[in-house]
Design an enzyme around this catalytic site. Structure first.
Site, PDB file in Angstrom:
ATOM      1  N   ASP A  14      42.414  32.007  49.063  1.00 26.49           N
ATOM      2  CA  ASP A  14      43.570  31.440  49.754  1.00 26.49           C
ATOM      3  C   ASP A  14      43.610  31.785  51.232  1.00 26.49           C
ATOM      4  OD1 ASP A  14      44.351  30.355  47.345  1.00 26.49           O
ATOM      5  OD2 ASP A  14      45.665  32.018  46.836  1.00 26.49           O
ATOM      6  N   ARG A  94      52.986  45.686  47.859  1.00 25.94           N
ATOM      7  CA  ARG A  94      53.511  44.695  48.803  1.00 25.94           C
ATOM      8  C   ARG A  94      54.390  45.296  49.909  1.00 25.94           C
ATOM      9  NH1 ARG A  94      49.337  42.674  47.335  1.00 25.94           N
ATOM     10  NH2 ARG A  94      49.270  40.775  46.084  1.00 25.94           N
ATOM     11  N   ASP A 123      54.902  36.995  44.683  1.00 26.26           N
ATOM     12  CA  ASP A 123      54.540  37.673  45.924  1.00 26.26           C
ATOM     13  C   ASP A 123      55.172  37.058  47.164  1.00 26.26           C
ATOM     14  OD1 ASP A 123      53.133  39.806  44.969  1.00 26.26           O
ATOM     15  OD2 ASP A 123      51.168  38.847  45.115  1.00 26.26           O
ATOM     16  N   SER A 175      42.370  34.415  39.183  1.00 25.76           N
ATOM     17  CA  SER A 175      43.004  35.001  40.359  1.00 25.76           C
ATOM     18  C   SER A 175      43.082  36.506  40.128  1.00 25.76           C
ATOM     19  CB  SER A 175      44.409  34.419  40.539  1.00 25.76           C
ATOM     20  OG  SER A 175      45.085  35.071  41.591  1.00 25.76           O
TER      21      SER A 175
END
Length: 418
Positions: A14, A94, A123, A175
Site C-alpha cells: 500500500d 500505532r 488502523d 496482509s
C-alpha cells in the site's frame, strides 16, 4: 514552495504505491517516515526504496525501546486483551508510530500526514485519533478513501504498471503486520471461515506439530508488574521481548485464530502470533494472582477489558486511558517476584511462584488449624451469607401459596355458578 506531506511508510504494497500516487494527484513533496517497531526488516533497504519510489526525503528511526516501555509494558501490567483474546500487537504500535509522524511533521513544517490504511480497517481510526490528540491542526490524506483502487489485486496491478518492486502476489495475497510484539496475518483464504488456516501462514512460531519434543522451563522476574529478568538474567526491555519470542516460538506458544469485531462495524478474521507476549501475560497473571487482594483483582479484571477496548479503538492518548493507568500503577506496587513456567507443544503450565509479597499463607489456607481461622466461624458466616437467599425463597413460597389459593377460589366460584 510546495506543501509537504508526511507519509507513514512501511515499504509494503500500500505505502509503496502511495508515493507515486501522491505525486500524480497532488502538487506536493512527499516525506516518507518509517518507524522501526521491531519488524525485523532491512531498514536500509526500506530507506532506499522510499527514495527510489519518489520520496524527497526519508526518515527511518528505531522506536522499539519506546514501543516496549511506553505501551507494551503498560498493557502487560493492565493485562489488556481485546475481547479476551487479542494481545493488541498492531494496536499498541500505532500510538508510537503516530507520535513519530507528528514529530517529523513539526520538524519539516508539513501540514499533511498520509497513511495507507484501508477504509474498512481499524488502523485508519487509530492513526487519525492519535494524530488529532497530538496536533489537531494537521490534515489527513487517506488514499484508500479517495482513489479508484478498490482491492489488493488492483494495488498489485498499479505497482506493476509503475515498476514498483513488491513481494505480494495475487496468489500470496495475505496482509501481514509485523513488529517486535507480534505478527498478524489476514486476507486470502483466511477470509473464508470454513477454511482451516494452514501452517505456511506462520512467520514466527513453529506449528505445534513441529514444536520441540522436550519441555522447557522459563523463569521471569517482575518488579512492580514490569518484567526485568529472564532466567535470572537482567535484560533490556527490547531484549526481554526478543528472548521470550525465541523461546516461545520454538514451542508453538502464542498462536491464535480469531474472529474479532472491528471498530468500524464488521467482523474480521486474523491469525496472530505473539509468543513472547503470551508468556509475559501468563507470568504476570500468575504472579498477580498471589500478590493482589481479591477486591482489587476482580475490579482490575473489569478495568482491563475497558483498557483493551481503548487501545483497540485508537484512544491511547485519551484521558480515560491515562486515568486507568493511575489505578493500574497502584495495583502493581506489590506485583514483584519471579514466576517459573513450563512450556510444551503450545501449552503453558505454572511451575513455581517466588515472591515475598504473596497474600497466600499456607498456615491459613491449609486444612489444618490456624490462629486466624476457626472452622466453627464458618457456620455464622454461612448463616449471614445465605440469609438473603432464605428470605427470597420464603417470600417466593408465600407468593406461590397465595396464587394457588386465588386459583382455588376461582375454581370454587365457577363451580357454584354452574
Amino acid at each position: 514552495m510546495k506543501e509537504k506531506v508526511v507519509l507513514a511508510y512501511s515499504g509494503g504494497l500500500d505505502t509503496s504505491i502511495i508515493i507515486p500516487w501522491l505525486k500524480e494527484n497532488y502538487d506536493i513533496e512527499v516525506i516518507a517516515v518509517c518507524a522501526n517497531v521491531g519488524q525485523e526488516e532491512n531498514m536500509e533497504e526500506v530507506y532506499e526504496k522510499a527514495l527510489k519510489s519518489g520520496a524527497s526525503k526519508a526518515y527511518v528511526d528505531d522506536v522499539s525501546e519506546e514501543f516496549v516501555t511506553e505501551t507494551i509494558f503498560k498493557a502487560i501490567k493492565a493485562e489488556a486483551k481485546y475481547e479476551g483474546k487479542y494481545l493488541l500487537g498492531t494496536s499498541l504500535a500505532r500510538p508510537i508510530i503516530a507520535k513519530k509522524l507528528v514529530d517529523v511533521a513539526h520538524i519539516e513544517g508539513a501540514k499533511y500526514i498520509c497513511h495507507g490504511c484501508t477504509g474498512k480497517g481499524n488502523d485508519q481510526v487509530r492513526f487519525e485519533a492519535s494524530i488529532a490528540a497530538l496536533d489537531p491542526s494537521i490534515k489527513i490524506i487517506a488514499p484508500w478513501r479517495i482513489w479508484d483502487i478498490k482491492s489488493r489485486e488492483d494495488a498489485i496491478e498499479y505497482a506493476q504498471k509503475h515498476n514498483i518492486p513488491i513481494t505480494v502476489t495475487k496468489e500470496k495475497i495475505y496482509s501481514v503486520d509485523a513488529n517486535l510484539w507480534h505478527i498478524s496475518t489476514e486476507g486470502g483464504d483466511i477470509e473464508h471461515l470454513e477454511n482451516e488456516h494452514q501452517n505456511h501462514v506462520y512467520k514466527k512460531c513453529l506449528p505445534v506439530e513441529e514444536a520441540c519434543d522436550e519441555a522447557e522451563y522459563v523463569e521471569i522476574h517482575f518488579e512492580k508488574g514490569v518484567p526485568t529478568k529472564v532466567n535470572q538474567k537482567e535484560l533490556s526491555p527490547v531484549e526481554i521481548i526478543k528472548e521470550l519470542n525465541n523461546i516461545g516460538a520454538k514451542h508453538g506458544i502464542g498462536v491464535i485464530d480469531i474472529v474479532e469485531n472491528r471498530l468500524v462495524g464488521m467482523k474480521s478474521r486474523g491469525i496472530y502470533e505473539t509468543p513472547g507476549g503470551t508468556i509475559l501475560y501468563e507470568g504476570h497473571n500468575i504472579l498477580e494472582s498471589a500478590t493482589l487482594d481479591k477486591e482489587a483483582l476482580h475490579f482490575k479484571q473489569m478495568v482491563s477489558l475497558k483498557y483493551g477496548e481503548l487501545i483497540y479503538n485508537g484512544l491511547w492518548y485519551s484521558k480515560l486511558r491515562e486515568s486507568i493507568d493511575a489505578f493500574i500503577e497502584q495495583t502493581q506496587q506489590n506485583v514483584s517476584g519471579s514466576v517459573k513456567i513450563k512450556l510444551y507443544k503450545g501449552f503453558m503450565k505454572p511451575a513455581g511462584i517466588f515472591t515475598t509479597n504473596a497474600l497466600y499463607d499456607e498456615s491459613i489456607s491449609s486444612f489444618g488449624e490456624s490462629d486466624l481461622y476457626d472452622h466453627k466461624d464458618a457456620q455464622g458466616f454461612i448463616n449471614l451469607f445465605t440469609l438473603p437467599l432464605k428470605i427470597q425463597s420464603m417470600k417466593d413460597e408465600k407468593i406461590n401459596n397465595n396464587q394457588k389459593d386465588l386459583e382455588l377460589d376461582k375454581e370454587v366460584a365457577v363451580d357454584k355458578a354452574i
